[in-house]
Design an enzyme around this catalytic site. Sequence first.
Site, short mmCIF file in Angstrom:
data_model
loop_
_atom_site.label_atom_id
_atom_site.label_comp_id
_atom_site.label_asym_id
_atom_site.label_seq_id
_atom_site.Cartn_x
_atom_site.Cartn_y
_atom_site.Cartn_z
N HIS A 3 -10.29 4.52 15.07
CA HIS A 3 -9.22 3.55 14.83
C HIS A 3 -8.57 2.98 16.08
O HIS A 3 -7.61 2.23 15.98
CB HIS A 3 -8.14 4.18 13.95
CG HIS A 3 -7.35 5.25 14.67
ND1 HIS A 3 -6.27 4.96 15.48
CD2 HIS A 3 -7.49 6.59 14.73
CE1 HIS A 3 -5.78 6.08 15.99
NE2 HIS A 3 -6.50 7.09 15.55
N GLU A 36 4.72 17.23 23.08
CA GLU A 36 3.40 16.77 23.55
C GLU A 36 3.54 15.83 24.75
O GLU A 36 2.99 14.73 24.81
CB GLU A 36 2.60 16.09 22.42
CG GLU A 36 1.11 16.03 22.67
CD GLU A 36 0.37 15.21 21.62
OE1 GLU A 36 0.54 13.99 21.58
OE2 GLU A 36 -0.39 15.81 20.83
N GLU A 83 -0.98 3.66 24.15
CA GLU A 83 -0.39 5.00 24.07
C GLU A 83 -0.17 5.64 25.45
O GLU A 83 0.82 6.34 25.65
CB GLU A 83 -1.26 5.91 23.20
CG GLU A 83 -1.24 5.56 21.71
CD GLU A 83 -2.23 4.46 21.31
OE1 GLU A 83 -2.97 3.97 22.20
OE2 GLU A 83 -2.27 4.11 20.12
N ARG A 87 -7.08 0.99 19.15
CA ARG A 87 -6.85 -0.42 19.41
C ARG A 87 -7.78 -0.98 20.50
O ARG A 87 -8.24 -2.11 20.42
CB ARG A 87 -5.40 -0.57 19.90
CG ARG A 87 -4.61 -1.66 19.27
CD ARG A 87 -3.13 -1.39 19.51
NE ARG A 87 -2.52 -0.87 18.31
CZ ARG A 87 -1.95 -1.63 17.38
NH1 ARG A 87 -1.87 -2.93 17.54
NH2 ARG A 87 -1.45 -1.10 16.30
N ASP A 141 2.96 9.57 21.58
CA ASP A 141 2.76 8.34 22.36
C ASP A 141 2.77 7.07 21.51
O ASP A 141 2.26 6.04 21.95
CB ASP A 141 1.41 8.44 23.08
CG ASP A 141 0.25 8.68 22.13
OD1 ASP A 141 0.45 8.59 20.90
OD2 ASP A 141 -0.88 8.95 22.60
C1 UD1 Z 1 -0.76 3.90 15.22
C2 UD1 Z 1 -0.38 4.29 16.66
C3 UD1 Z 1 -1.50 5.08 17.30
C4 UD1 Z 1 -1.94 6.25 16.44
C5 UD1 Z 1 -2.25 5.76 15.04
C6 UD1 Z 1 -2.56 6.95 14.18
C7 UD1 Z 1 0.99 2.75 18.00
C8 UD1 Z 1 1.01 1.57 18.88
N1 UD1 Z 1 -0.19 3.08 17.47
O1 UD1 Z 1 -1.82 2.98 15.29
O2 UD1 Z 1 -1.06 5.58 18.55
O3 UD1 Z 1 -3.08 6.83 17.00
O4 UD1 Z 1 -1.12 5.06 14.51
O5 UD1 Z 1 -3.14 6.61 12.98
O6 UD1 Z 1 2.00 3.35 17.76
N2 UD1 Z 1 -1.54 0.65 7.69
C9 UD1 Z 1 -1.32 0.75 6.32
N3 UD1 Z 1 -0.83 1.93 5.82
C10 UD1 Z 1 -0.56 3.02 6.60
C11 UD1 Z 1 -0.81 2.90 7.97
C12 UD1 Z 1 -1.27 1.72 8.51
O7 UD1 Z 1 -1.56 -0.19 5.59
O8 UD1 Z 1 -0.13 4.04 6.07
C13 UD1 Z 1 -2.05 -0.63 8.25
C14 UD1 Z 1 -0.99 -1.75 8.20
O9 UD1 Z 1 -1.63 -2.97 7.99
C15 UD1 Z 1 -0.40 -1.70 9.63
C16 UD1 Z 1 -1.65 -1.41 10.42
O10 UD1 Z 1 -2.38 -0.46 9.63
O11 UD1 Z 1 0.24 -2.92 10.00
C17 UD1 Z 1 -1.43 -0.90 11.81
O12 UD1 Z 1 -0.53 0.19 11.87
P1 UD1 Z 1 0.13 0.59 13.31
O13 UD1 Z 1 0.97 1.79 13.14
O14 UD1 Z 1 0.75 -0.62 13.95
O15 UD1 Z 1 -1.13 0.91 14.20
P2 UD1 Z 1 -2.22 2.03 14.09
O16 UD1 Z 1 -3.50 1.39 14.48
O17 UD1 Z 1 -2.11 2.73 12.80
N1 UDP Z 2 -6.32 13.08 9.43
C1 UDP Z 2 -6.02 13.17 8.06
N2 UDP Z 2 -6.72 12.40 7.18
C2 UDP Z 2 -7.70 11.54 7.59
C3 UDP Z 2 -7.98 11.43 8.97
C4 UDP Z 2 -7.26 12.22 9.86
O1 UDP Z 2 -5.16 13.96 7.66
O2 UDP Z 2 -8.29 10.86 6.73
C5 UDP Z 2 -5.53 13.89 10.37
C6 UDP Z 2 -6.30 14.67 11.40
O3 UDP Z 2 -6.64 15.95 10.94
C7 UDP Z 2 -5.32 14.71 12.58
C8 UDP Z 2 -4.52 13.44 12.42
O4 UDP Z 2 -4.74 12.97 11.11
O5 UDP Z 2 -4.42 15.81 12.47
C9 UDP Z 2 -4.94 12.41 13.44
O6 UDP Z 2 -4.34 11.20 13.14
P1 UDP Z 2 -4.93 9.82 13.67
O7 UDP Z 2 -6.38 9.96 13.95
O8 UDP Z 2 -4.47 8.78 12.70
O9 UDP Z 2 -4.10 9.59 15.00
P2 UDP Z 2 -4.29 10.05 16.53
O10 UDP Z 2 -4.36 11.53 16.55
O11 UDP Z 2 -5.52 9.38 17.05
O12 UDP Z 2 -3.07 9.51 17.20
#
Ligand code: UD1
Ligand code: UDP
Length: 378
Positions: A214, A118, A132, A216, A96
Site C-alpha cells: 500500500h 516507536e 512517513e 504511497r 509516522d
Molecule cells: C496511511 C498512512 C501510512 C500507513 C497507512 C496504513 C499517512 C500519510 N499515511 O496511509 O503511513 O502506513 O495509513 O494503512 O498517514 N480508506 C478507506 N477506509 C479506511 C482506510 C482508508 O476507504 O479505513 C481509503 C480512503 O479513500 C482514504 C484513502 O484510503 O482517503 C487513503 O487513506 P490515508 O490514511 O490518507 O492513506 P493510507 O494510504 O491509508
Molecule cells: N493488518 C490487518 N489486516 C490486514 C492487513 C494488515 O490487521 O488485512 C495488520 C498487520 O498485521 C499489521 C498492521 O495491520 O499489524 C499493518 O498495517 P498497515 O500495513 O496498514 O500499515 P503500516 O504498518 O505499513 O504502517
Amino acid sequence: MKRIAFVFGTRPEAIKMFPVVHAFARAEGFRPLVILTGQHREMLDQVMAVADLKADVDLNLMKPGQSLTELTANVLTAVSPVLAELKPDMVLVQGDTTTAFMGALAAFYNRIPVAHVEAGLRSGNKYSPYPEETNRRMVAQVADLHLAPTERSRNSLLAEGFAPDTIHVTGNTVVDALQWIKAKLDADPAARAKVEGDLPQPALGKRMILVTNHRRENFDTGIASVARGLAELARSENVQIIFPVHLNPNVQGPVKQILGDVPNVHLLPPLSYLPFAALMMHAHLIVTDSGGVQEEAPAVGVPVLVTRDTTERPEGVEAGTALLIGPDGGRIVGEVKRLLHDAAAYAAMSRAHNPFGDGKASGRIVEIVRRWFQSQKG
Ligand code: UD1
Ligand code: UDP
C-alpha cells in the site's frame, strides 16, 4: 490522577496503541483518553472492535481519496481544539502517520507534553517511506519522551542530538499486540476455528503466499509491477496467493485490474487483526511493504520479502527473516521461486525471532511515563 490522551487514527497506530491503552487503563494513577482522528474508518473500526476499545472523542475525518495536504490541515484543525478543551496531562502519539505528526503538533501548540511511541526509526531517505520518514522526524522535534523500540532507534536519536535522558528503549508494542491476539486465539479454540473457517481454505498441495502492499511511493508503478509479478507466480507455481487489499483507491485500482481474474489469487477486503494474524501464522511466505507486517513476520517465523527500496526497520533483515527486494515484479518472481525451490534458503529465513520487542513494551511505557511525571515535580 494523570489523564493521558492517545491520539491515533489509522489501522497500524490502533494495533500498536491498543496494548498501551490497556496498560494505562490497568495502571494506578492514570486515566486514558482515546481521541480518534478517523484518518481511517473501516480499517480503524476493525481494530477498535477486536481490542475492545471505546473512543472518548471520534473526529471522523476520513474522506475518500483524501490528499495529504487536506488531511494534514484537517487533522491539525480538528485535534487542537479538542486538546485545548480536554487539557490532558500528556499526549501519546505512535509512529509516522499524518495523525501522529499533527497530533504531536497540536499538543505542542497547546503546550501539552508529548510522548512518541516507536520513535527513532530512520531510513535516511526523506522520500522513502513517503511521507512517513519525514513525519517521524518532525514528531521527534516536539516530543518530550522518545520511546524507541530498539537500540538502533535509540542510537539514531542520540546521533541527531536528542538528550539521552529523554530516550528510552521499550521494544515495539506490535509484539505486545500480536501476543495478545495469539493468546485470544489460543484461549478460545471455537473462536479460532470460526476465524480460520471464514478464510480461504488451504488448497491441497499449494503453498500460501500472503501479500499486502500500500505504500504511497509505490503508487506510480510499484504496486502494478508487484501485481504483475504475483500474477506470473500464480500461473507458473503451485501456490495460493492471499491478498487483503488496502482500501486506498490508488491500491484497489491496479490490484483489482491486474489480479482480479487470476486463478489461485484471492483478493480480500482488509481483514480484522484476528484473521490476519491467523493467516500470517499459516503463510509459507509473506510479500509486503507494510511496516507492521515486517515487524510481525519475524515473531511468527515466516520469511518476508519486503517490496520496498529502503527500510527503517533493518532489524528484520539483520535477523535473517526479511529480505529487502524492492517493488519490481521480476525480482519478486525470482526471489519467491528461489525460496519455493531452495529448501536451505527457506529454512535459513524461517526461524522465529523477536528483534523488535519482547511483548512487554506497554508496561515499560507506563513506568517511563510515571517516572517522567515524578521528575517534573522536583
Ligand atoms: C496511511 C498512512 C501510512 C500507513 C497507512 C496504513 C499517512 C500519510 N499515511 O496511509 O503511513 O502506513 O495509513 O494503512 O498517514 N480508506 C478507506 N477506509 C479506511 C482506510 C482508508 O476507504 O479505513 C481509503 C480512503 O479513500 C482514504 C484513502 O484510503 O482517503 C487513503 O487513506 P490515508 O490514511 O490518507 O492513506 P493510507 O494510504 O491509508
Ligand atoms: N493488518 C490487518 N489486516 C490486514 C492487513 C494488515 O490487521 O488485512 C495488520 C498487520 O498485521 C499489521 C498492521 O495491520 O499489524 C499493518 O498495517 P498497515 O500495513 O496498514 O500499515 P503500516 O504498518 O505499513 O504502517
